[in-house]
Design a protein around this motif. Structure first.
Motif, mmCIF file in Angstrom:
data_model
loop_
_atom_site.group_PDB
_atom_site.id
_atom_site.type_symbol
_atom_site.label_atom_id
_atom_site.label_comp_id
_atom_site.label_asym_id
_atom_site.label_seq_id
_atom_site.Cartn_x
_atom_site.Cartn_y
_atom_site.Cartn_z
ATOM 1 N N ASP A 195 6.181 14.325 70.242
ATOM 2 C CA ASP A 195 6.034 15.748 69.778
ATOM 3 C C ASP A 195 4.794 16.011 68.645
ATOM 4 O OD1 ASP A 195 6.238 18.367 68.632
ATOM 5 O OD2 ASP A 195 8.388 18.290 68.199
ATOM 6 N N ASP A 197 3.374 19.255 68.394
ATOM 7 C CA ASP A 197 3.164 20.668 68.313
ATOM 8 C C ASP A 197 2.846 21.203 66.922
ATOM 9 O OD1 ASP A 197 5.758 20.580 67.634
ATOM 10 O OD2 ASP A 197 6.318 21.976 68.951
ATOM 11 N N SER A 244 -1.000 17.385 76.493
ATOM 12 C CA SER A 244 -0.003 18.273 76.428
ATOM 13 C C SER A 244 1.128 18.104 75.098
ATOM 14 C CB SER A 244 0.731 18.524 77.753
ATOM 15 O OG SER A 244 -0.027 18.905 78.982
ATOM 16 N N TRP A 248 4.210 20.439 72.990
ATOM 17 C CA TRP A 248 5.751 19.783 73.240
ATOM 18 C C TRP A 248 6.374 19.716 72.087
ATOM 19 C CZ3 TRP A 248 4.369 14.875 76.887
ATOM 20 C CH2 TRP A 248 3.737 15.492 78.177
ATOM 21 N N ASN A 249 7.640 20.408 72.167
ATOM 22 C CA ASN A 249 8.638 19.964 71.099
ATOM 23 C C ASN A 249 9.386 18.843 71.477
ATOM 24 O OD1 ASN A 249 10.746 21.092 72.865
ATOM 25 N ND2 ASN A 249 10.780 23.204 72.173
ATOM 26 N N GLN A 250 10.551 18.645 70.522
ATOM 27 C CA GLN A 250 11.410 17.289 70.772
ATOM 28 C C GLN A 250 12.079 17.361 72.222
ATOM 29 O OE1 GLN A 250 12.074 14.872 66.719
ATOM 30 N NE2 GLN A 250 12.987 16.691 67.044
ATOM 31 N N ALA A 251 12.636 18.643 72.500
ATOM 32 C CA ALA A 251 13.443 18.817 73.786
ATOM 33 C C ALA A 251 12.348 18.782 74.968
ATOM 34 C CB ALA A 251 13.925 20.111 73.673
ATOM 35 N N ASP A 252 11.397 19.234 74.899
ATOM 36 C CA ASP A 252 10.075 18.934 76.024
ATOM 37 C C ASP A 252 9.888 17.337 75.985
ATOM 38 O OD1 ASP A 252 9.926 21.702 76.382
ATOM 39 O OD2 ASP A 252 8.217 21.622 74.449
ATOM 40 N N HIS A 254 11.833 15.006 75.561
ATOM 41 C CA HIS A 254 13.145 14.496 76.098
ATOM 42 C C HIS A 254 12.977 14.738 77.769
ATOM 43 C CE1 HIS A 254 17.123 13.649 77.296
ATOM 44 N NE2 HIS A 254 17.380 14.684 77.719
ATOM 45 N N GLU A 255 12.723 16.025 78.068
ATOM 46 C CA GLU A 255 12.646 16.341 79.545
ATOM 47 C C GLU A 255 11.369 15.458 80.397
ATOM 48 O OE1 GLU A 255 14.524 18.140 81.382
ATOM 49 O OE2 GLU A 255 15.803 18.282 79.420
ATOM 50 N N GLN A 256 10.436 15.087 79.857
ATOM 51 C CA GLN A 256 9.355 14.453 80.222
ATOM 52 C C GLN A 256 9.943 12.993 80.522
ATOM 53 O OE1 GLN A 256 5.925 15.173 81.148
ATOM 54 N NE2 GLN A 256 6.919 17.390 80.857
ATOM 55 N N ASN A 267 12.102 9.852 70.018
ATOM 56 C CA ASN A 267 13.138 11.003 69.952
ATOM 57 C C ASN A 267 14.360 10.373 68.981
ATOM 58 O OD1 ASN A 267 14.073 13.712 70.508
ATOM 59 N ND2 ASN A 267 12.883 13.483 72.477
#
Length: 416
Positions: A195, A197, A244, A248-252, A254-256, A267
């Motif tokens: 992250d 961002d 990117s 990205w935040n921490q949720a993003d 995770h999704e990656q 994370n």
């Protein structure tokens, strides 16, 4: 910071930097009025930001149980994380602060400085057996104002199949991390996700690299800090980490990782439930790599502390302190840790927990030397935290060199 944390799972409160000023104007005559009649306290109020349905229910269950033990009922209210500090500010001004107030640990300093929190020693509440870093997160000028039943921090999650296919070991040092990130990068997948961002979550993620390399938030314009930031910029430059990450935040992140678009990610343990539910992902988690073999890992502490506001009733404060002490008993810590994948704050309880839940062992080890974000700067931390994530953005985007970005961050942090 629980998703910081932290939050960390949750970002820092946006108005944290303004807390001290507003609360000082509010004065110290805050809180619920004393009970009438014979002064017997039968109910208390509690405020937190655990709005997730399951999380709210878990905390409500524990508050009810601890209240029953203290001979009171507890009216439990949760507000969204960004609303907690503004809500508490309004209550302080109106003299209606709750009997028990949960705070993200970086926010405690602001409230304690204002004088609206009760020192826990006044009611015999102690932090015996707590990790030093965890205990310091609830301390202001040597006085404990809050205790956290559990804490969290960051670690490195990795895709076992991706690393095995690339023929690289799980990274333990920065050089191994560079090699593993490069080796696991392929079309449609980057080696590492972080992250970066424009938020306090990015600061939280960068701190382990800064601190473990000997960097210091009081002096951002040092070779140690620049070397840490060059690690991130180099990974992006070499194509092992997506540009990117700047958005990205921490949720993003995770999704990656969950979607197979990153072989590794930085994370927190709050991601474990979703990872355990992923049927096609064989993952592992280890402490974050250190600059060189033998270096000491230093991570930031995420999580929330419970406090007793200085209300107008001594009797209510005494009962609130009893409930707070119960929240921090070993049985409570273990229940919360199992519910939410956090780390018990007492060292002996954390050690038992790591044996019972192997996926949490990396986080237990990492919290042993973890540091409160406010340890060095106290209430002045938010300004420096903002300067750090601004520097990360400037350097990772290529607008400035790490050295230039950190020199500017030092000026912003110190106001010079």
């Amino acid at each position: 910071m629980k998703a910081p944390a932290g939050p960390p799972k949750r970002p820092f409160a946006a108005l944290a930097a303004a807390v001290a000023l507003v609360l000082v104007t509010a004065g110290c005559g805050t809180g619920a009025p004393a009970d009438s009649g014979n002064g017997r306290v039968t109910s208390l109020t509690a405020l937190d930001y655990y709005t997730d349905t399951a999380e709210h229910a878990h905390w409500g269950e524990l508050l009810t149980s601890c209240g029953r033990k203290a001979g009171v009922s507890v009216e439990h209210r949760s507000v969204p994380a960004p609303s907690l500090v503004p809500t508490a500010l309004r209550q302080a001004q109106a003299g209606t602060l709750p009997d028990l107030l949960m705070l993200d640990n970086p926010d405690l300093q602001q409230f304690a400085r204002s004088g609206v929190l009760t020192p826990l020693r006044e009611h015999g509440v102690r932090g015996d057996g707590f990790g030093a870093g965890i205990l310091s997160a609830g301390t202001y000028q040597g006085e404990a104002y809050g205790l956290a039943p559990t804490a969290n921090t960051l670690a490195l999650f990795y895709d076992k199949a991706a690393l095995a296919e690339a023929g690289v070991p799980v990274p333990r040092t920065w050089e191994e991390l560079r090699k593993a990130a490069a080796a696991t990068t392929r079309p449609g997948r980057y080696g590492l996700a972080v992250d970066a961002d424009a938020s306090f979550e990015a600061t939280f993620q960068f701190l382990p690299f800064l601190w473990s390399n000997g960097g210091d938030e009081r002096h951002l314009d040092t070779p140690q800090a620049a070397e840490a930031l060059r690690l991130w910029t180099g990974l992006v430059r070499d194509g092992a980490m997506s540009r990117s990450v700047l958005g990205w935040n921490q949720a993003d992140v995770h999704e990656q990782f969950l979607g197979g678009k990153a072989a590794m990610m930085v994370n927190g343990p709050w991601r474990i439930p979703a990872l355990e539910a992923a049927k096609d992902l064989d993952w592992g988690v280890v402490p974050l790599p250190v600059p060189r073999a033998g270096d000491t890992l230093v991570t930031p502490l995420g999580g929330e502390v419970w406090t007793v506001p200085r209300t107008g009733s001594e009797a209510r404060r005494k009962k609130a302190a009893e409930v707070l002490a119960c929240l921090n008993e070993p049985a409570s810590m273990l229940a919360l840790a199992r519910w939410h994948h956090t780390v018990p704050s007492r060292r002996d309880v954390a050690a038992r927990y790591a044996e019972q839940v192997p996926a949490m062992a990396a986080f237990v080890r990492s919290t042993e030397g973890a540091r409160a974000r406010t340890r060095e700067l106290g209430p002045d931390w938010p300004r420096t935290a903002a300067a750090i994530h601004t520097a990360v953005q400037a350097a990772v985007s290529g607008q400035q060199t790490p050295e230039e970005a950190l020199r500017r961050a030092q000026r912003a942090a110190t106001g010079s």
